[in-house]
Write a protein that holds these residues in place. Sequence first.
Motif, PDB file in Angstrom:
ATOM      1  N   GLU A   1      10.867  -9.892  -1.631  1.00 38.58           N
ATOM      2  CA  GLU A   1      10.410 -11.282  -1.588  1.00 38.58           C
ATOM      3  C   GLU A   1       8.959 -11.402  -2.074  1.00 38.58           C
ATOM      4  OE1 GLU A   1       8.989 -14.305   1.926  1.00 38.58           O
ATOM      5  OE2 GLU A   1      10.687 -12.999   2.351  1.00 38.58           O
ATOM      6  N   LEU A   2       8.132 -10.432  -1.727  1.00 42.20           N
ATOM      7  CA  LEU A   2       6.701 -10.493  -2.042  1.00 42.20           C
ATOM      8  C   LEU A   2       6.336  -9.886  -3.390  1.00 42.20           C
ATOM      9  CD1 LEU A   2       5.329  -9.397   1.449  1.00 42.20           C
ATOM     10  CD2 LEU A   2       5.355 -11.717   0.501  1.00 42.20           C
ATOM     11  N   TRP A   3       7.221  -9.098  -3.969  1.00 39.99           N
ATOM     12  CA  TRP A   3       6.883  -8.336  -5.171  1.00 39.99           C
ATOM     13  C   TRP A   3       6.510  -9.244  -6.342  1.00 39.99           C
ATOM     14  CZ3 TRP A   3       5.463  -3.590  -5.905  1.00 39.99           C
ATOM     15  CH2 TRP A   3       5.329  -3.132  -7.223  1.00 39.99           C
ATOM     16  N   ALA A   4       5.490  -8.812  -7.081  1.00 44.22           N
ATOM     17  CA  ALA A   4       5.066  -9.518  -8.303  1.00 44.22           C
ATOM     18  C   ALA A   4       4.793  -8.469  -9.374  1.00 44.22           C
ATOM     19  CB  ALA A   4       3.822 -10.351  -8.038  1.00 44.22           C
ATOM     20  N   LYS A   5       5.124  -8.764 -10.583  1.00 44.56           N
ATOM     21  CA  LYS A   5       4.998  -7.831 -11.719  1.00 44.56           C
ATOM     22  C   LYS A   5       3.613  -7.174 -11.822  1.00 44.56           C
ATOM     23  CE  LYS A   5       6.732  -6.216 -15.670  1.00 44.56           C
ATOM     24  NZ  LYS A   5       7.601  -5.058 -15.631  1.00 44.56           N
ATOM     25  N   PRO A   6       2.504  -7.900 -11.624  1.00 42.57           N
ATOM     26  CA  PRO A   6       1.185  -7.248 -11.744  1.00 42.57           C
ATOM     27  C   PRO A   6       0.961  -6.081 -10.776  1.00 42.57           C
ATOM     28  CG  PRO A   6       0.938  -9.626 -11.800  1.00 42.57           C
ATOM     29  CD  PRO A   6       2.377  -9.349 -11.446  1.00 42.57           C
TER      30      PRO A   6
ATOM     31  N   THR B   1       0.848  -1.187   0.000  1.00 39.24           N
ATOM     32  CA  THR B   1       0.000   0.000   0.000  1.00 39.24           C
ATOM     33  C   THR B   1       0.886   1.240   0.000  1.00 39.24           C
ATOM     34  OG1 THR B   1      -1.935   1.020   1.049  1.00 39.24           O
ATOM     35  CG2 THR B   1      -0.209   0.185   2.520  1.00 39.24           C
ATOM     36  N   TYR B   2       0.233   2.387   0.024  1.00 40.11           N
ATOM     37  CA  TYR B   2       0.966   3.658   0.118  1.00 40.11           C
ATOM     38  C   TYR B   2       0.999   4.132   1.568  1.00 40.11           C
ATOM     39  CZ  TYR B   2       1.106   4.209  -4.947  1.00 40.11           C
ATOM     40  OH  TYR B   2       1.370   4.038  -6.284  1.00 40.11           O
ATOM     41  N   GLU B   3       2.122   4.640   1.976  1.00 35.94           N
ATOM     42  CA  GLU B   3       2.326   5.135   3.337  1.00 35.94           C
ATOM     43  C   GLU B   3       1.280   6.189   3.736  1.00 35.94           C
ATOM     44  OE1 GLU B   3       4.199   5.451   6.996  1.00 35.94           O
ATOM     45  OE2 GLU B   3       4.971   4.188   5.396  1.00 35.94           O
ATOM     46  N   ASP B   4       0.853   7.006   2.787  1.00 33.90           N
ATOM     47  CA  ASP B   4      -0.095   8.083   3.109  1.00 33.90           C
ATOM     48  C   ASP B   4      -1.562   7.686   2.869  1.00 33.90           C
ATOM     49  OD1 ASP B   4      -0.100   8.028   0.353  1.00 33.90           O
ATOM     50  OD2 ASP B   4       0.287  10.176   0.097  1.00 33.90           O
ATOM     51  N   SER B   5      -1.837   6.387   2.748  1.00 30.71           N
ATOM     52  CA  SER B   5      -3.204   5.932   2.485  1.00 30.71           C
ATOM     53  C   SER B   5      -4.068   6.027   3.753  1.00 30.71           C
ATOM     54  CB  SER B   5      -3.203   4.489   1.976  1.00 30.71           C
ATOM     55  OG  SER B   5      -2.815   3.604   3.010  1.00 30.71           O
TER      56      SER B   5
ATOM     57  N   PHE C   1       1.533   0.374  -8.486  1.00 33.29           N
ATOM     58  CA  PHE C   1       2.802   0.963  -8.046  1.00 33.29           C
ATOM     59  C   PHE C   1       3.724   1.021  -9.257  1.00 33.29           C
ATOM     60  CE2 PHE C   1       0.905  -1.613  -4.644  1.00 33.29           C
ATOM     61  CZ  PHE C   1       0.576  -0.594  -3.755  1.00 33.29           C
ATOM     62  N   PRO C   2       3.575   2.060 -10.112  1.00 29.72           N
ATOM     63  CA  PRO C   2       4.233   2.100 -11.422  1.00 29.72           C
ATOM     64  C   PRO C   2       5.753   2.073 -11.407  1.00 29.72           C
ATOM     65  CG  PRO C   2       3.179   4.201 -10.900  1.00 29.72           C
ATOM     66  CD  PRO C   2       2.765   3.236  -9.846  1.00 29.72           C
ATOM     67  N   ASN C   3       6.377   2.498 -10.331  1.00 25.69           N
ATOM     68  CA  ASN C   3       7.841   2.471 -10.270  1.00 25.69           C
ATOM     69  C   ASN C   3       8.355   1.240  -9.523  1.00 25.69           C
ATOM     70  OD1 ASN C   3       8.040   4.878 -11.696  1.00 25.69           O
ATOM     71  ND2 ASN C   3       7.897   6.092  -9.836  1.00 25.69           N
ATOM     72  N   GLY C   4       7.502   0.230  -9.424  1.00 23.70           N
ATOM     73  CA  GLY C   4       7.919  -0.997  -8.756  1.00 23.70           C
ATOM     74  C   GLY C   4       8.280  -0.740  -7.307  1.00 23.70           C
ATOM     75  N   LEU C   5       9.294  -1.407  -6.853  1.00 27.23           N
ATOM     76  CA  LEU C   5       9.737  -1.263  -5.466  1.00 27.23           C
ATOM     77  C   LEU C   5      10.277   0.127  -5.156  1.00 27.23           C
ATOM     78  CD1 LEU C   5      11.372  -4.767  -5.070  1.00 27.23           C
ATOM     79  CD2 LEU C   5       9.325  -3.947  -3.903  1.00 27.23           C
ATOM     80  N   ASP C   6      10.549   0.910  -6.193  1.00 25.56           N
ATOM     81  CA  ASP C   6      11.041   2.275  -5.986  1.00 25.56           C
ATOM     82  C   ASP C   6       9.925   3.308  -6.020  1.00 25.56           C
ATOM     83  OD1 ASP C   6      13.731   1.464  -5.725  1.00 25.56           O
ATOM     84  OD2 ASP C   6      13.878   1.260  -7.900  1.00 25.56           O
TER      85      ASP C   6
END
Length: 128
Positions: free
Chosen positions: A62-67, A16-20, A72-77
């Motif tokens: 570890e949890l990241w998946a392409k979809p 999620t987003y930190e500011d959600s 989250f358009p910039n991936g993990l960044d």
Amino acid sequence: MAVQDVEFDGDLWFFTYEDSDKVAQIRSAPSVNVSLSNDKKSEWTSISGTAEVVHDRAKAEELWAKPLEAWFPNGLDTPGLTLLKVHARRAEYWDAATSKVRQLLGMAQAITRNDPDEFPAENKTVEL
């Protein structure tokens, strides 16, 4: 939100987003309920527990998946990307017969006999 597909050890993970609003709600009241359903198989699960905000790059990798890039358009960044971890304490599940005909017949019997146990389904609660 979607649960990240990992072997269930009693914890559920979400990106999620930190500011959600959800993060703000969890910080003020960490008791949560997560409901999951699979309409095709007539399955339903309700999980209660406590949630926390987690900043752990290694766990995110570890949890990241392409979809996830759809949200989250910039991936993990992606700026503000964070994890929510739900510590499950109790789960209740309902699993009905997969045949829609059997479900309808069971529902009709339950209504006719005024007995919900006639419905062909399993319902259990598990303390975790």
